[in-house]
Design a protein around this motif. Structure first.
Motif, short mmCIF file in Angstrom:
data_model
loop_
_atom_site.label_atom_id
_atom_site.label_comp_id
_atom_site.label_asym_id
_atom_site.label_seq_id
_atom_site.Cartn_x
_atom_site.Cartn_y
_atom_site.Cartn_z
N PRO A 102 4.14 -36.18 70.43
CA PRO A 102 4.23 -36.54 69.01
C PRO A 102 2.87 -36.50 68.31
O PRO A 102 2.80 -36.44 67.10
N HIS A 103 1.79 -36.60 69.09
CA HIS A 103 0.44 -36.46 68.55
C HIS A 103 -0.45 -35.88 69.65
O HIS A 103 0.06 -35.46 70.69
N GLY A 104 -1.76 -35.85 69.41
CA GLY A 104 -2.63 -35.11 70.28
C GLY A 104 -3.17 -35.83 71.49
O GLY A 104 -4.22 -35.44 72.01
N MET A 105 -2.51 -36.88 71.97
CA MET A 105 -3.03 -37.65 73.10
C MET A 105 -2.10 -37.55 74.31
O MET A 105 -0.88 -37.64 74.18
N VAL A 106 -2.74 -37.40 75.48
CA VAL A 106 -2.04 -37.46 76.77
C VAL A 106 -2.59 -38.66 77.52
O VAL A 106 -3.80 -38.81 77.68
N GLN A 107 -1.71 -39.54 77.99
CA GLN A 107 -2.09 -40.67 78.84
C GLN A 107 -1.02 -40.85 79.90
O GLN A 107 0.05 -41.38 79.63
N TRP A 108 -1.33 -40.39 81.10
CA TRP A 108 -0.40 -40.49 82.22
C TRP A 108 -1.07 -41.27 83.34
O TRP A 108 -2.25 -41.06 83.65
N PHE A 109 -0.31 -42.15 83.97
CA PHE A 109 -0.83 -42.95 85.08
C PHE A 109 -0.03 -42.65 86.34
O PHE A 109 1.21 -42.64 86.31
N GLY A 110 -0.78 -42.46 87.45
CA GLY A 110 -0.12 -42.30 88.73
C GLY A 110 0.87 -41.15 88.74
O GLY A 110 0.53 -40.01 88.43
N THR A 111 2.10 -41.46 89.06
CA THR A 111 3.14 -40.44 89.16
C THR A 111 3.93 -40.28 87.86
O THR A 111 4.94 -39.58 87.83
N ASP A 112 3.45 -40.91 86.80
CA ASP A 112 4.13 -40.82 85.51
C ASP A 112 3.78 -39.49 84.84
O ASP A 112 3.00 -39.41 83.90
N LEU A 113 4.33 -38.41 85.37
CA LEU A 113 4.00 -37.06 84.96
C LEU A 113 5.26 -36.32 84.51
O LEU A 113 6.38 -36.73 84.83
N PRO A 114 5.10 -35.25 83.75
CA PRO A 114 6.28 -34.47 83.36
C PRO A 114 7.05 -33.95 84.58
O PRO A 114 6.49 -33.79 85.68
N ASP A 115 8.32 -33.69 84.39
CA ASP A 115 9.15 -33.20 85.48
C ASP A 115 8.53 -31.95 86.09
O ASP A 115 8.09 -31.03 85.40
N GLY A 116 8.51 -31.91 87.44
CA GLY A 116 7.98 -30.76 88.15
C GLY A 116 6.49 -30.80 88.42
O GLY A 116 5.96 -29.93 89.12
N VAL A 117 5.80 -31.81 87.91
CA VAL A 117 4.34 -31.90 88.04
C VAL A 117 3.99 -32.95 89.09
O VAL A 117 4.52 -34.07 89.06
N THR A 118 3.12 -32.60 90.02
CA THR A 118 2.61 -33.54 91.01
C THR A 118 1.09 -33.55 90.96
O THR A 118 0.46 -32.53 90.64
#
Length: 821
Positions: A426-442
């Motif tokens: 929705p805006h220009g920031m990415v904040q992912w922690f641990g395994t909280d990643l898009p589907d298919g991403v490790t």
């Protein structure tokens, strides 16, 4: 605790007695350590699901720190305290519990009940008040509401976490009387009045021991004296020692998986450094928390599904709470409320009127689905053509996360450039922690994240682009690489990647309405050994900088031909945020000049202060009205229109004293010396200190105006009925104005002949009362015996009479009575 059957507590303890002996040491040590950023591990063998925690005080973020998962955003904690209405905040707590359940969250990391020791405190906006009694009362309402919704709380930050400078290492030196009478009091009130299911241990040390290892305060006071039976959770990354923490009373070390508990705790037991029985007690408290929140299948939750409060409308709650929190400080010639039909044209001025700041910076941040700015709120409320808008003065020259005009997504690739997965942004920031990643991403395969998409400018000219975060970045606009470099950390704060200022990298000449491609490639660093594997990066942007002098002149010209002018002034995220303290109390940029220039051409100038904590207002006597909107939450613009136009009365009263200037403030030392910060002022902070000094504040604690007049006609003291009981005072007030209204009746105690070095007056009780025009009402205010006590190795109440000063602020005692507690 709200239980659907009387013996629920006994059922929990019985279930723990059965489960605990069956758990091995390694399993127990694992249970008290975070398995990731926000959760504890599941134990399927005993029917225990993973317990999920989440920030924050004004909304429930959930486990994803992203606008893709929107949250209701309520007003700031200072605004909540400004309502002086624990019942209203209890309803807000129920809404937050409702939000938590929607997001699969079991424990809310809130409320923050540290005190406003100094106006320079960076998280001042996240705390309620300078007064411990008001803080405790509002916090009690909050905790009751959340836990009535079946969601746990962690009252924080225990204790004396009242500034941000060197917060991980500072040793705060606080004498015992000050600690008891001020900083511990809100926690004690909440433990007694709301029975919280959790408490969060602070980063700082107090008189030597760090708080996560503070046996005296955690085991001795919190559990031993007060009877707290919940879990103590560390602040994130606060723990330092396995043996120190477990013996000091800490139950949960967050976050994981790398903590001082888990394998390290099991090893310490086997080495004879820690008693296994101590681990068992921590596990007992974690299982108790899990049972209460409903994640342990062997025990019914503390609040059954059929006992949950009725659903609340989050948007309506946010709007109501904001309006009730606004504080009208000044209203010369009753310029407010505005009569749109009679006053005609209105000039709305200020960058924050268009791009509202609705919450403070740091861990309180959530992402609402929408935000109503003052401009949108007033446009909707005023007749067509009545409102003109001018920027006037921008409080910041910093870049902000790409938003308006951007259409973005995140693309994740491996080292060969193969796309692993994508996510909408929705805006220009990415904040992912641990395994909280898009589907298919490790994490093991993730090599880079590309924020990519299109940008359609609103303005022609030189647009600034940049980055936020730490690591290697490649920035491109319209097919041209503008930056290729690395951002490195400046300090030791593990949250620097999240809270640090954005960095400008390049400029690009763009044309309004002409869409260009934009991209930011972030190379993921080696996360081996990191406490939490986190991905944090942002594309930031700023529109072309317009001539500041011209902007002010345009605003002054608009104000000069309007019947009224509303100027919205604001702080920025660089001024009020977690992670650092304030350097001064001045409004950033040229906002003071803007107000003075507008006031010089329009006698009906109304200033709205969009700030979470005190700012200097050198123009306050030059304008017709001053309104504090605090950080008003997502519905702030609608609530502001309600209040300015008189559909809602400004219900707020100051929860903290506002100085004329920083130099007058009694406490300004928030920076440690040689690692120590001495609370030399003792019990004299806030209004307690102002009463002893020569300087007069701009506005006293408790001050706030409404749209009607009140007479205080009578007060009658009743009780106490027993030697150790509470007293009461019955106060009769008369709404002598022509409008319905709401009043906050305040009672302050004093002891002029005291043998104890006391404040001149201190808050002893309060209540809100709503009354029709011309009507009278009698309100009953409880006077807890403890408000008359002082600490002298134990709580003691001086024999004899105390005075009660009853009125509208600490400086406004309209009625005086005596009481013998």
């Amino acid at each position: 605790m709200n239980s659907h059957h009387a013996d629920h507590g006994a059922e929990i303890e019985a279930a723990i007695d059965v489960a605990l002996p069956a758990l091995g040491l390694d399993v127990k040590a694992k249970l008290v350590a975070g398995q990731g950023m926000w959760s504890l591990p599941a134990l399927p063998e005993i029917g225990l699901r993973s317990l999920v925690m989440s920030d924050g005080p004004i909304g429930v973020r959930g486990v994803r720190w992203t606008a893709a998962d929107p949250s209701i955003a309520l007003p700031s904690p200072t605004a909540m305290a400004a309502t002086w209405d624990p019942g209203l905040i209890r309803r807000a707590g129920r809404l937050l519990a409702q939000e938590a359940r929607r997001k699969g969250v079991h424990v809310l990391l809130a409320p923050t009940v540290n005190l406003h020791r100094s106006p320079l405190g960076g998280r001042h906006f996240e705390c309620y008040s300078e007064d411990p009694f008001l803080t405790g009362a509002i916090g009690t309402g909050y905790v009751r509401g959340v836990q009535e919704g079946g969601v746990g709380t962690t009252v924080k930050h225990f204790v004396a976490n009242d500034a941000e400078t060197d917060r991980f290492t500072v040793d705060n030196l606080v004498d015992e009387r000050t600690l008891r009478e001020l900083y511990l009091t809100p926690f004690e009130m909440i433990v007694a009045g709301a029975k919280p299911w959790g408490v969060m241990a602070a980063y700082n040390s107090v008189n030597g021991p760090t708080m996560t290892e503070h046996d005296e305060l955690q085991n001795g006071v919190l559990r031993g004296e007060w009877g707290f039976d919940g879990a103590i959770v560390s602040d994130w990354f606060a723990t330092r020692s396995t043996t120190g923490a477990i013996d000091g009373g800490l139950d949960v070390a967050m976050p994981g998986p790398h903590t001082v508990y888990g394998e390290a705790l099991a090893a310490a037991v086997r080495a004879g450094e820690v008693e296994e029985s101590t681990v068992d007690e921590a596990v007992r408290r974690v299982l108790r928390l899990a049972a209460r929140t409903g994640v342990w299948d062997r025990v019914a939750p503390a609040v059954a599904a059929d006992e949950l409060p009725a659903p609340l409308d989050g948007v309506a709650m946010a709007r109501e709470l904001a309006g009730r929190a606004f504080v009208l400080l000044r209203n010369r010639d009753e310029v407010l409320p505005l009569d749109a039909a009679r006053h005609g044209t209105v000039a709305l001025i200020g960058a924050a009127a268009r791009d509202a700041r609705v919450l403070g910076g740091g861990s309180v941040q959530v992402f609402p689905e929408h935000v109503v700015s003052p401009l949108e709120g007033l446009r909707a409320a005023l007749p067509e053509g009545a409102l003109t808008y001018r920027i006037g003065a921008d409080p910041t020259d910093e870049l902000s996360v790409a938003g308006n005009g951007f259409e973005l997504r995140a693309v994740c690739r491996d080292a060969e450039g193969t796309v692993l997965g994508e996510d909408t942004l929705p805006h220009g920031m990415v904040q992912w922690f641990g395994t909280d990643l898009p589907d298919g991403v490790t994490l093991d395969r993730l090599h880079s994240v590309e924020i990519t998409g299109r940008f359609t400018p609103r303005e022609s000219g030189l647009h600034s682009f940049g980055t936020k975060g730490l690591g290697a970045f490649t920035l491109s606009v319209d097919g041209t690489v503008l930056f290729d470099g690395v951002a490195v950390a400046d300090g030791l704060d593990p949250f620097e990647a999240f809270f640090a200022a954005p960095a400008e990298r390049a400029k690009a000449e763009l044309v309004a309405g002409k869409t260009v491609e934009v991209g930011l490639i972030y190379t993921v660093p080696d996360l081996t050994g990191a406490p939490v594997a986190s991905i944090s990066c942002a594309l930031v942007h700023r529109e072309p900088q317009l001539d500041a002098d011209e902007l002010i002149e345009e605003a002054v010209a608009a104000a000069s031909v309007s019947d009224a002018a509303i100027v919205v002034v604001a702080t920025t995220e660089r001024v009020e945020s977690e992670g650092f303290d304030r350097a001064d109390l001045r409004l950033p940029g040229r906002q003071d000049e803007l107000v003075q220039r507008v006031a010089a051409v329009n006698p009906r100038t109304i200033v709205v202060v969009n700030a979470g904590s005190p700012v200097e207002m050198p123009w306050r006597d030059e304008v017709a009205a001053v309104m504090l909107s605090w950080f008003p939450g997502q519905e702030g613009g609608s609530a502001l229109a309600d209040v300015l136009l008189g559909d809602t009365e400004p219900g707020g009263r100051l929860p903290t004293t506002w100085p004329v200037r920083l130099d007058d403030a009694p406490v300004t030392q928030v920076r440690p010396r040689d690692g120590k910060l001495s609370y030399d002022e003792g019990v004299f902070i806030g209004y307690r200190a102002w009463q002893r000094g020569d300087a007069e504040p701009a506005y006293w604690f408790g001050h706030g105006l409404g749209y009607t007049e009140w007479s205080y006609e009578d007060a009658r003291v009743v009780g106490p009925d027993t030697v150790d009981g509470d007293g009461r005072v019955m106060v009769t007030v008369h709404n002598s104005g022509i409008r319905d209204g709401r009043e906050v009746v305040q009672v302050y105690a004093s002891r002029p002949d005291s043998a104890v070095d006391r404040p001149h007056r201190w808050l002893a009780g309060f209540a809100t009362v709503k009354c029709a025009a011309g009507a009278r009402a009698t309100v009953e205010i409880t006077l807890p015996r403890r408000v008359f006590a002082h600490w002298d190795g134990e709580w003691a109440v001086e024999a004899g009479e105390f005075e009660l000063h009853i009125g509208r602020s600490v400086a406004d005692g309209r009625l005086v009575r005596t009481v013998t507690p």
